[in-house]
Design a protein around this motif. Structure first.
Motif, PDB file in Angstrom:
ATOM      1  N   THR A   1      62.643   3.990  -0.104  1.00 29.11           N
ATOM      2  CA  THR A   1      61.955   3.963   1.188  1.00 29.11           C
ATOM      3  C   THR A   1      62.771   4.697   2.242  1.00 29.11           C
ATOM      4  O   THR A   1      62.236   5.521   2.990  1.00 29.11           O
ATOM      5  N   LEU A   2      64.066   4.415   2.295  1.00 32.71           N
ATOM      6  CA  LEU A   2      64.917   5.069   3.294  1.00 32.71           C
ATOM      7  C   LEU A   2      65.083   6.558   2.996  1.00 32.71           C
ATOM      8  O   LEU A   2      65.166   7.363   3.921  1.00 32.71           O
ATOM      9  N   ALA A   3      65.104   6.928   1.719  1.00 29.09           N
ATOM     10  CA  ALA A   3      65.196   8.347   1.362  1.00 29.09           C
ATOM     11  C   ALA A   3      63.956   9.085   1.842  1.00 29.09           C
ATOM     12  O   ALA A   3      64.023  10.230   2.293  1.00 29.09           O
ATOM     13  N   HIS A   4      62.817   8.430   1.773  1.00 32.52           N
ATOM     14  CA  HIS A   4      61.551   9.045   2.167  1.00 32.52           C
ATOM     15  C   HIS A   4      61.344   9.016   3.681  1.00 32.52           C
ATOM     16  O   HIS A   4      60.876   9.985   4.278  1.00 32.52           O
ATOM     17  N   SER A   5      61.681   7.897   4.296  1.00 33.22           N
ATOM     18  CA  SER A   5      61.313   7.680   5.693  1.00 33.22           C
ATOM     19  C   SER A   5      62.431   7.922   6.693  1.00 33.22           C
ATOM     20  O   SER A   5      62.182   7.902   7.893  1.00 33.22           O
ATOM     21  N   GLY A   6      63.638   8.089   6.237  1.00 33.79           N
ATOM     22  CA  GLY A   6      64.752   8.249   7.169  1.00 33.79           C
ATOM     23  C   GLY A   6      65.252   6.905   7.642  1.00 33.79           C
ATOM     24  O   GLY A   6      65.517   6.026   6.846  1.00 33.79           O
TER      25      GLY A   6
ATOM     26  N   CYS B   1      78.249   0.512   1.032  1.00 37.28           N
ATOM     27  CA  CYS B   1      78.204   1.839   1.668  1.00 37.28           C
ATOM     28  C   CYS B   1      77.054   2.704   1.161  1.00 37.28           C
ATOM     29  O   CYS B   1      77.116   3.929   1.215  1.00 37.28           O
ATOM     30  N   TRP B   2      75.975   2.074   0.695  1.00 36.97           N
ATOM     31  CA  TRP B   2      74.781   2.815   0.266  1.00 36.97           C
ATOM     32  C   TRP B   2      73.904   3.123   1.469  1.00 36.97           C
ATOM     33  O   TRP B   2      73.139   4.072   1.451  1.00 36.97           O
ATOM     34  N   ILE B   3      73.990   2.253   2.480  1.00 34.25           N
ATOM     35  CA  ILE B   3      73.241   2.441   3.715  1.00 34.25           C
ATOM     36  C   ILE B   3      74.181   2.185   4.888  1.00 34.25           C
ATOM     37  O   ILE B   3      75.237   1.567   4.720  1.00 34.25           O
ATOM     38  N   GLU B   4      73.777   2.671   6.056  1.00 34.25           N
ATOM     39  CA  GLU B   4      74.497   2.355   7.274  1.00 34.25           C
ATOM     40  C   GLU B   4      73.475   1.947   8.317  1.00 34.25           C
ATOM     41  O   GLU B   4      72.287   2.251   8.183  1.00 34.25           O
ATOM     42  N   SER B   5      73.939   1.237   9.337  1.00 38.91           N
ATOM     43  CA  SER B   5      72.995   0.734  10.326  1.00 38.91           C
ATOM     44  C   SER B   5      73.505   0.976  11.732  1.00 38.91           C
ATOM     45  O   SER B   5      74.697   1.195  11.957  1.00 38.91           O
TER      46      SER B   5
ATOM     47  N   THR C   1      73.023   6.669   3.010  1.00 32.40           N
ATOM     48  CA  THR C   1      74.248   7.471   3.049  1.00 32.40           C
ATOM     49  C   THR C   1      74.278   8.372   1.818  1.00 32.40           C
ATOM     50  O   THR C   1      73.442   8.235   0.913  1.00 32.40           O
ATOM     51  N   ALA C   2      75.265   9.254   1.755  1.00 32.50           N
ATOM     52  CA  ALA C   2      75.424  10.113   0.571  1.00 32.50           C
ATOM     53  C   ALA C   2      75.661   9.253  -0.673  1.00 32.50           C
ATOM     54  O   ALA C   2      75.096   9.518  -1.740  1.00 32.50           O
TER      55      ALA C   2
END
Length: 108
Positions: A17-22, A59-63, A80-81
Motif C-alpha cells: 500500500t505504501l509503495a503504491h500510495s506514498g 526501519c521498513w517504514i518511517e513516520s 524506506t529503501a
C-alpha cells in the motif's frame, strides 16, 4: 525455500500500500486495503498499529506527524529503501505460499 506464514501478510499489504500510495496515515492504509480488495480484506486497528510500530522499528517504514485532510494531527507513514527490499522478499515469499496452497488443493 523460505518459510512462509500468514502472519506476515499484514506487513505485505501495508508495505505494498505504501509503495503504491506514498505517504499515508493509518486510517488511509486501512481504507486503501479495503477498497483495493473490494471490501474482502478488513484490517483492524488492534492489528495495524502494532504492525506499523514493528515495521518502523525494523526501519521498513518511517513516520512523521502532519495535519490530515480533516485538519487533525496524524502520523503519516512512508516506505524506506529497506522497506522496498522487504516488500520484494515478502512478495516472493507470498507467491511461494500461494503455490504451496494451490498444490495441496489440486492434490486433495
Amino acid at each position: 525455500m523460505a518459510k512462509t506464514d500468514l502472519q506476515g501478510t499484514l506487513d505485505l499489504l501495508v508495505l505494498k500500500t505504501l509503495a503504491h500510495s506514498g505517504s499515508l496515515h493509518g486510517y488511509g492504509i486501512v481504507l486503501h486495503i479495503q477498497s483495493v480488495s473490494n471490501e474482502l480484506l478488513r484490517v483492524e486497528e488492534g492489528s495495524l498499529y502494532p504492525a506499523l510500530h514493528r515495521m518502523e522499528q525494523s526501519c521498513w517504514i518511517e513516520s512523521k506527524w502532519a495535519t490530515s485532510e480533516t485538519n487533525r494531527r496524524a502520523k503519516y507513514y512512508k516506505l524506506t529503501a529497506k522497506g522496498r527490499m522487504q516488500l520484494q522478499q515478502a512478495e516472493e515469499s507470498f507467491d511461494q505460499l500461494v503455490k504451496g496452497v494451490r498444490a495441496v488443493l489440486r492434490y486433495a
